[in-house]
Write a protein that holds these residues in place. Sequence first.
Motif, PDB file in Angstrom:
ATOM      1  N   PHE A 104       0.750  -1.272  -0.140  1.00 57.56           N
ATOM      2  CA  PHE A 104      -0.034  -0.024   0.138  1.00 57.56           C
ATOM      3  C   PHE A 104       0.872   1.508  -0.046  1.00 57.56           C
ATOM      4  CE2 PHE A 104      -4.636  -0.469   0.295  1.00 57.56           C
ATOM      5  CZ  PHE A 104      -4.980   0.662  -0.057  1.00 57.56           C
ATOM      6  N   SER A 105       2.055   1.208   0.925  1.00 61.09           N
ATOM      7  CA  SER A 105       2.714   2.493   1.136  1.00 61.09           C
ATOM      8  C   SER A 105       3.743   2.149   1.704  1.00 61.09           C
ATOM      9  CB  SER A 105       1.801   3.577   1.925  1.00 61.09           C
ATOM     10  OG  SER A 105       2.774   4.744   2.321  1.00 61.09           O
ATOM     11  N   ASN A 106       5.010   2.679   1.009  1.00 61.49           N
ATOM     12  CA  ASN A 106       6.346   2.538   1.722  1.00 61.49           C
ATOM     13  C   ASN A 106       7.014   3.828   1.800  1.00 61.49           C
ATOM     14  OD1 ASN A 106       7.247   3.143  -1.006  1.00 61.49           O
ATOM     15  ND2 ASN A 106       8.493   1.467  -1.193  1.00 61.49           N
ATOM     16  N   ALA A 107       6.341   4.741   2.104  1.00 59.08           N
ATOM     17  CA  ALA A 107       6.661   6.124   2.362  1.00 59.08           C
ATOM     18  C   ALA A 107       7.715   6.489   3.469  1.00 59.08           C
ATOM     19  CB  ALA A 107       5.480   7.149   2.672  1.00 59.08           C
ATOM     20  N   ILE A 108       7.498   5.566   4.639  1.00 60.66           N
ATOM     21  CA  ILE A 108       8.140   5.805   5.810  1.00 60.66           C
ATOM     22  C   ILE A 108       8.778   4.504   6.068  1.00 60.66           C
ATOM     23  CG2 ILE A 108       7.062   7.478   6.803  1.00 60.66           C
ATOM     24  CD1 ILE A 108       5.832   5.414   8.865  1.00 60.66           C
ATOM     25  N   GLY A 109       8.943   3.461   5.272  1.00 59.57           N
ATOM     26  CA  GLY A 109       9.638   2.148   5.331  1.00 59.57           C
ATOM     27  C   GLY A 109       9.172   1.066   4.481  1.00 59.57           C
ATOM     28  N   PRO A 110       9.866  -0.196   4.608  1.00 55.85           N
ATOM     29  CA  PRO A 110       9.473  -1.193   3.666  1.00 55.85           C
ATOM     30  C   PRO A 110       8.088  -1.516   3.869  1.00 55.85           C
ATOM     31  CG  PRO A 110      11.206  -1.885   5.078  1.00 55.85           C
ATOM     32  CD  PRO A 110      11.106  -0.412   5.255  1.00 55.85           C
ATOM     33  N   TYR A 111       7.357  -1.971   2.895  1.00 55.88           N
ATOM     34  CA  TYR A 111       5.918  -2.611   3.319  1.00 55.88           C
ATOM     35  C   TYR A 111       5.884  -3.453   4.355  1.00 55.88           C
ATOM     36  CZ  TYR A 111       5.632  -0.802  -1.551  1.00 55.88           C
ATOM     37  OH  TYR A 111       5.966  -0.106  -2.560  1.00 55.88           O
ATOM     38  N   GLN A 163      -3.049  -0.638   7.942  1.00 55.09           N
ATOM     39  CA  GLN A 163      -1.807  -1.035   8.485  1.00 55.09           C
ATOM     40  C   GLN A 163      -0.831   0.251   8.233  1.00 55.09           C
ATOM     41  OE1 GLN A 163      -1.326  -4.566   9.101  1.00 55.09           O
ATOM     42  NE2 GLN A 163       0.134  -3.758  10.390  1.00 55.09           N
ATOM     43  N   ILE A 164      -1.292   1.139   7.187  1.00 50.94           N
ATOM     44  CA  ILE A 164      -0.300   2.440   6.690  1.00 50.94           C
ATOM     45  C   ILE A 164      -0.154   3.131   8.251  1.00 50.94           C
ATOM     46  CG2 ILE A 164       0.164   4.422   5.495  1.00 50.94           C
ATOM     47  CD1 ILE A 164      -1.726   3.197   3.386  1.00 50.94           C
ATOM     48  N   LEU A 165      -1.550   3.351   8.482  1.00 47.06           N
ATOM     49  CA  LEU A 165      -1.355   4.451   9.724  1.00 47.06           C
ATOM     50  C   LEU A 165      -0.921   3.742  11.061  1.00 47.06           C
ATOM     51  CD1 LEU A 165      -4.821   6.286   8.899  1.00 47.06           C
ATOM     52  CD2 LEU A 165      -2.490   6.880   8.106  1.00 47.06           C
ATOM     53  N   LYS A 166      -1.381   2.517  11.117  1.00 46.19           N
ATOM     54  CA  LYS A 166      -0.855   1.868  12.242  1.00 46.19           C
ATOM     55  C   LYS A 166       0.330   1.699  12.361  1.00 46.19           C
ATOM     56  CE  LYS A 166      -3.003  -2.102  12.901  1.00 46.19           C
ATOM     57  NZ  LYS A 166      -3.455  -3.408  12.971  1.00 46.19           N
ATOM     58  N   ASN A 167       1.368   1.394  11.511  1.00 46.87           N
ATOM     59  CA  ASN A 167       2.456   1.250  11.485  1.00 46.87           C
ATOM     60  C   ASN A 167       3.277   2.727  11.508  1.00 46.87           C
ATOM     61  OD1 ASN A 167       1.895  -1.222  10.706  1.00 46.87           O
ATOM     62  ND2 ASN A 167       3.040  -1.507   8.992  1.00 46.87           N
ATOM     63  N   SER A 168       2.836   3.729  11.130  1.00 49.07           N
ATOM     64  CA  SER A 168       3.233   5.027  11.322  1.00 49.07           C
ATOM     65  C   SER A 168       3.057   5.312  12.908  1.00 49.07           C
ATOM     66  CB  SER A 168       2.374   6.149  10.501  1.00 49.07           C
ATOM     67  OG  SER A 168       2.662   7.481  11.123  1.00 49.07           O
ATOM     68  N   THR A 179       3.405   3.510  15.448  1.00 52.76           N
ATOM     69  CA  THR A 179       4.213   2.789  16.396  1.00 52.76           C
ATOM     70  C   THR A 179       5.630   3.583  16.466  1.00 52.76           C
ATOM     71  OG1 THR A 179       5.499   1.536  14.558  1.00 52.76           O
ATOM     72  CG2 THR A 179       3.579   0.514  15.516  1.00 52.76           C
ATOM     73  N   GLY A 180       5.916   4.727  15.460  1.00 51.70           N
ATOM     74  CA  GLY A 180       7.271   5.200  15.550  1.00 51.70           C
ATOM     75  C   GLY A 180       8.245   4.426  14.936  1.00 51.70           C
ATOM     76  N   GLN A 181       8.040   3.282  14.417  1.00 50.09           N
ATOM     77  CA  GLN A 181       9.010   2.292  13.742  1.00 50.09           C
ATOM     78  C   GLN A 181       8.987   2.567  12.236  1.00 50.09           C
ATOM     79  OE1 GLN A 181      10.841   0.067  15.855  1.00 50.09           O
ATOM     80  NE2 GLN A 181       9.811   1.230  17.208  1.00 50.09           N
ATOM     81  N   PRO A 182      10.334   2.498  11.490  1.00 51.04           N
ATOM     82  CA  PRO A 182      10.129   2.881  10.186  1.00 51.04           C
ATOM     83  C   PRO A 182       9.566   1.795   9.317  1.00 51.04           C
ATOM     84  CG  PRO A 182      12.560   2.163  10.934  1.00 51.04           C
ATOM     85  CD  PRO A 182      11.464   1.870  12.194  1.00 51.04           C
ATOM     86  N   ILE A 183       8.210   1.552   9.309  1.00 54.48           N
ATOM     87  CA  ILE A 183       7.605   0.694   8.350  1.00 54.48           C
ATOM     88  C   ILE A 183       6.585   0.985   7.632  1.00 54.48           C
ATOM     89  CG2 ILE A 183       8.380  -1.476   9.690  1.00 54.48           C
ATOM     90  CD1 ILE A 183       6.384  -1.247  11.699  1.00 54.48           C
ATOM     91  N   GLY A 184       6.515   0.580   6.315  1.00 55.85           N
ATOM     92  CA  GLY A 184       5.220   1.067   5.594  1.00 55.85           C
ATOM     93  C   GLY A 184       3.963   0.227   5.655  1.00 55.85           C
ATOM     94  N   GLY A 185       3.031   0.332   4.897  1.00 58.25           N
ATOM     95  CA  GLY A 185       2.026  -0.703   5.374  1.00 58.25           C
ATOM     96  C   GLY A 185       1.665  -1.527   3.977  1.00 58.25           C
ATOM     97  N   GLY A 186       1.466  -2.969   4.302  1.00 58.03           N
ATOM     98  CA  GLY A 186       0.963  -3.892   3.512  1.00 58.03           C
ATOM     99  C   GLY A 186       0.332  -4.991   4.110  1.00 58.03           C
ATOM    100  N   LYS A 187      -0.272  -6.048   3.269  1.00 62.35           N
ATOM    101  CA  LYS A 187      -1.225  -7.098   3.967  1.00 62.35           C
ATOM    102  C   LYS A 187      -0.849  -8.156   2.795  1.00 62.35           C
ATOM    103  CE  LYS A 187      -3.307  -8.147   7.492  1.00 62.35           C
ATOM    104  NZ  LYS A 187      -3.015  -8.117   9.074  1.00 62.35           N
TER     105      LYS A 187
END
Length: 460
Positions: A96-103, A125-130, A132-140
Motif C-alpha cells: 500500500f505505501s512505503n513512504a516511511i519504510g518497507p511495506y 496498516q499504513i497508519l498503524k505502522n506509522s 508505532t514510531g518504527q520505520p515501516i510502511g503498510g502492506g497486507k
Amino acid sequence: MKMLEKVEENQTEIVKEYVNRLYKKVQQRNPNEMEFQQAVKEVLDSLVPVLVKKPIYMKQAVLERLIEPERLISFRVPWVDDKGKVQVNRGYRVQFSNAIGPYKGGLRFHPSVNASIIKFLGFEQILKNSLTGQPIGGGKGGSDFDPKGKSDLEIMRFCQSFMTELSRHIGADIDVPAGDIGVGAREIGYMFGQYKKLRGAFEAGVLTGKGIGYGGSLGRKEATGYGTVYFVEEMLKSQGLSFKGSTVVVSGSGNVSIYAIEKAIQFGAKVVACSDSCGYVFDVNGINLETVKRLKEVENKRISEYVNDHPEAIYQEGCSGIWAIPCDIALPCATQNEVNKEAAEMLVSNGVKAVGEGANMPSTQEAVDTFMEHHVLFAPAKAANAGGVAVSALEMAQNSARLAWTLEEVDAKLQGIMKEIYNKSLKASVDYDAPGNLVVGANIAGFVKVADAMIEQGVI
Ligand code: NDP
C-alpha cells in the motif's frame, strides 16, 4: 475573532465536500469492496480537521495517492492435498505505501479473504505502522485457503506454493510479511524455509513472527494481546480506572485473544468469557487460561470443549451472544465487524466502561458511534493492536543487528511504545478539537507522519 471563525467554518465545509467527493470516487473505483470502503470512510471523515489546518495535504493530493495501493498482486496457489488431488487457491499481497519504510503487514489464511479484506487491512496498516514510531510502511496479504481440518503436510505444501510466488515480491528492505488469522509460527516456519531454499541465502529479516531458534523475537507471540491491554490500561488510568478488579469479556481464542486474556488476568481482572467462530464460553469463576491454551495452541480443538474440564462453565453456539454478558471492559479480538450496533447497545446497557479493539476493525461504524454517544472509553484497533507490528519491527531490528534481546527488554520496549501511541493519539485529538476521541487522534497522528514523508519525497 468572529471573522476568523467564519473563515474556518467555510474552510471546513470545503474540506467536507472534498472528502465526500473522494469517498464517492473510492466507491466507484472499488465497487463491492465494502470492508475497504468502510476503512477508508472512517479515516477520511476523521482527517477533516487536519486538512482544514494544513491545506497543503489537499493541494498535494496526498489522500488521493494514499487510498490507491502502490500495487495489488493476486496470484494462483496450486497445491496437492493428501488424496493426491490438485487444489487451487488465490493468493494476495497488497503493497500500500512505503513512504516511511518497507511495506509491512501480516498474511491471513481464511476462506473469507478477498481483495476487499486485504485492501482494508493494508490501508489500516499504513497508519498503524506509522503510529508505532518504527520505520515501516503498510502492506497486507493472504489467501482464501482454509487451514481448518488440513493435515500438517497439506499446510506445508500450501505454504511452500504460496511462498514460491510471494518470494518474488518481498525482501528485508522491500516488504516484510508476518502472521495474522490462520498464520502462526508453524506457517511462518514453512514459508521461511521455502524462501530460504529459493534464495539460497538466510535472510532473516524477510519475515517476522519466526521461531525463536532461527531469528524470531521473544515477546512477538504475546505482543498484540499484551499491547492491547497496555493501551487500554493507559486509557483507563486517564479516568482513574484500571483492569484491577474489573470484569472482562474477550472474543476469540486465537493469538491476540489468548495473550490479551493473560495480561488482563495479570493486571488483576477477571475474564469471564471467550469464543471461537462456532460459539462462546462463559465461566463465572473466570476463564481458565491454561485450558484455553491447551485446547487452542496444542490440541487445535473447539472452545466448546472447555466445559469438559470446567463443568460450571456454560457453552453457547453462535458468536454474537458474547456481547450480552455484563462486563466493565470488552476486548473484541476475533475478526472484523464482530460488534454491530445491537451488540454495542447491549454492552452499553450492561454498563460497559471501556472497549479495546484487539482485532482489526471489529466494530462497525454504528457500533463505534454508539460507544461515543454513551461516552464509553474507546480504543481503536489502529492504536490498540499496534503492539504486534511494533514488536515485528523490533524483530527486524534484532535481525539486522544479528542479536537477540531478552523478553524483559522486548516487553519494556512494547510497554513504552503502547504508552507513546496512547499519548500521541490523545494529543492529536486535543490539538484537532476532538479531545479524548482516540479514533480521530490515532488517524491524525498516524497520517501526518506519512503525509509529510510523501510530500518530501515528491509525486511518485
Ligand atoms: P487467530 O487465527 O490466531 O485467531 C482468530 C480467532 O478469532 C479464533 O479464535 C477464531 O475462531 C476467531 N474467529 C475467526 N473468525 C471469526 C468469526 N467470523 N466470528 C467469531 N470468531 C472468529 O488470529 P489472530 O488472533 O492473529 O487475529 C485476530 C484478529 O487480530 C484479526 O482481526 C487480526 O487481523 C488482528 N490482529 C492480529 C495481529 C497478530 O499479531 N496476530 C496483529 C494485529 C491485529 P476459529 O478458531 O473458530 O476460527
